[in-house]
Scaffold this active site. Structure first.
Site, PDB file in Angstrom:
ATOM      1  CG  ASN A   9      -1.670   1.250   1.438  1.00  0.00           C
ATOM      2  OD1 ASN A   9      -1.813   2.048   0.504  1.00  0.00           O
ATOM      3  ND2 ASN A   9      -2.192   1.463   2.639  1.00  0.00           N
ATOM      4  CD1 TRP A  10       3.325   1.010  -3.001  1.00  0.00           C
ATOM      5  CD2 TRP A  10       3.384   2.282  -4.841  1.00  0.00           C
ATOM      6  NE1 TRP A  10       3.978   0.302  -3.982  1.00  0.00           N
ATOM      7  CE2 TRP A  10       4.031   1.063  -5.115  1.00  0.00           C
ATOM      8  CE3 TRP A  10       3.294   3.241  -5.852  1.00  0.00           C
ATOM      9  CZ2 TRP A  10       4.584   0.773  -6.367  1.00  0.00           C
ATOM     10  CZ3 TRP A  10       3.844   2.958  -7.088  1.00  0.00           C
ATOM     11  CH2 TRP A  10       4.491   1.737  -7.335  1.00  0.00           C
ATOM     12  CE  LYS A  11       0.204   3.527   4.785  1.00  0.00           C
ATOM     13  NZ  LYS A  11       0.131   3.724   6.206  1.00  0.00           N
ATOM     14  CD  GLU A 167      -3.406  -2.582   7.340  1.00  0.00           C
ATOM     15  OE1 GLU A 167      -2.335  -2.857   6.788  1.00  0.00           O
ATOM     16  OE2 GLU A 167      -3.995  -1.502   7.169  1.00  0.00           O
ATOM     17  CB  ILE A 172      -0.870   1.508  10.770  1.00  0.00           C
ATOM     18  CG1 ILE A 172      -1.738   0.253  10.654  1.00  0.00           C
ATOM     19  CG2 ILE A 172      -0.692   2.150   9.401  1.00  0.00           C
ATOM     20  CD1 ILE A 172      -3.111   0.507  10.081  1.00  0.00           C
ATOM     21  N   GLY A 173       2.513   2.247  10.663  1.00  0.00           N
ATOM     22  CA  GLY A 173       3.426   3.370  10.488  1.00  0.00           C
ATOM     23  C   GLY A 173       4.124   3.815  11.755  1.00  0.00           C
ATOM     24  CB  SER A 213       5.413  -1.672  11.870  1.00  0.00           C
ATOM     25  OG  SER A 213       4.963  -0.349  12.104  1.00  0.00           O
ATOM     26  N   GLY A 235       5.085   1.233   4.628  1.00  0.00           N
ATOM     27  CA  GLY A 235       6.439   1.772   4.494  1.00  0.00           C
ATOM     28  C   GLY A 235       7.426   0.861   3.765  1.00  0.00           C
TER      29      GLY A 235
END
Ligand code: PEP
Length: 255
Positions: A9-11, A167, A172-173, A213, A235
């Site tokens: 998922n490149w966001k 998730e 996340i992140g 992550s 990421g």
């Protein structure tokens, strides 16, 4: 055995030029991996070219969002019909960032799921709890609510085109990954809820990913868990080497 899926998922990252250069390199780096499934989910602006470059390769392409109508007065939105028309395979629905920043409800998420499967596209449906919800022992309630809400009215045959990504929002992140045991605990719970909603055979064939992550150094332990069928990766999907390494790990596990 269920086929593992590694989806990036490149966001809101990568210009069209960067996306083109990334996938051109990726196609070559992962072409030998045939057992697991691979998908990249670029922003809308890069979808067409990424579809073109990956055509005939083992990489599928997903969108990160959709609006649940074929066409109409919905300024700024993109329909499942438009995504299908350019050759997109997957759509990520219900990502926690969309639920949080764009106030997407379970009902709206469910409309999107229907609109996408009705067009014959595949769905990655994201569910997961916040840190506060986990600390208040509400993880299972939240996950169940989002699962049941998101899949409302979905038949067993439509479910074949749906993958869940569990998730936990706190992972996340943030660099904090759920331990493999924490992820397995919730993912096996999701599988048992799928058994209740459908039946055991449907649940055993149903894929559930972990996301939060994921990195090359923690992914092996995650996919070693019995119920975890791959990963939705933010990421670590933005660098060709780390994403290709995750695919390699899934491929080894799939053997
Ligand atoms: C995500 O956004 O779906 C995600 C899992 O992000 P990250 O891997 O960066 O935590």
């Amino acid at each position: 055995m269920r086929r593992l899926l590694v989806a990036g998922n490149w966001k809101m990252n990568k210009t069209n030029r960067e996306a083109v250069s990334f996938v051109s390199e990726l196609v070559d780096k992962v072409k030998m991996f045939k057992r697991c499934e691979i998908a990249v989910c670029p922003p809308f602006t890069a979808l067409s070219e990424v579809v073109e470059i990956t055509n005939g390769s083992n990489i599928e392409v997903g969108a990160q969002n959709v609006y649940p109508a074929d066409s109409g007065a919905f300024t700024g939105e993109v329909s499942p019909l438009m995504l299908k028309d350019i050759g997109v395979d997957y759509v990520i629905i219900g990502h926690s960032e969309r639920r949080k920043y764009f106030k997407e409800t379970d009902e709206f998420v469910n409309q999107k799921v229907h609109s996408v499967v009705e067009k014959g596209l595949k769905v990655i449906l994201c569910i997961g709890e916040t840190l506060e919800e986990r600390q208040a022992n509400k993880t299972f309630d939240v996950v169940k609510r989002e699962l049941v809400g998101g899949l409302k009215g979905i038949t067993a045959s439509q479910l074949e085109n749906i993958v869940i990504a569990y998730e936990p929002i706190w992972a996340i992140g943030t660099g904090i990954t759920a331990t493999p045991e924490q992820a397995e605990e919730v993912i096996s719970f999701i599988r048992s809820e799928i058994t209740k909603l459908y039946d055991n055979e449907v649940a055993q064939n149903f894929r559930i990913l972990y996301g939060g992550s994921i990195k090359p150094d923690n992914f092996e332990a995650i996919v070693a868990e019995e119920d975890i069928d791959g990963g939705l990766v933010g990421g670590a999907s933005l660098k060709v080497d780390s994403f290709a390494r995750l695919v390699e790990i899934a491929e080894e596990r799939q053997a």
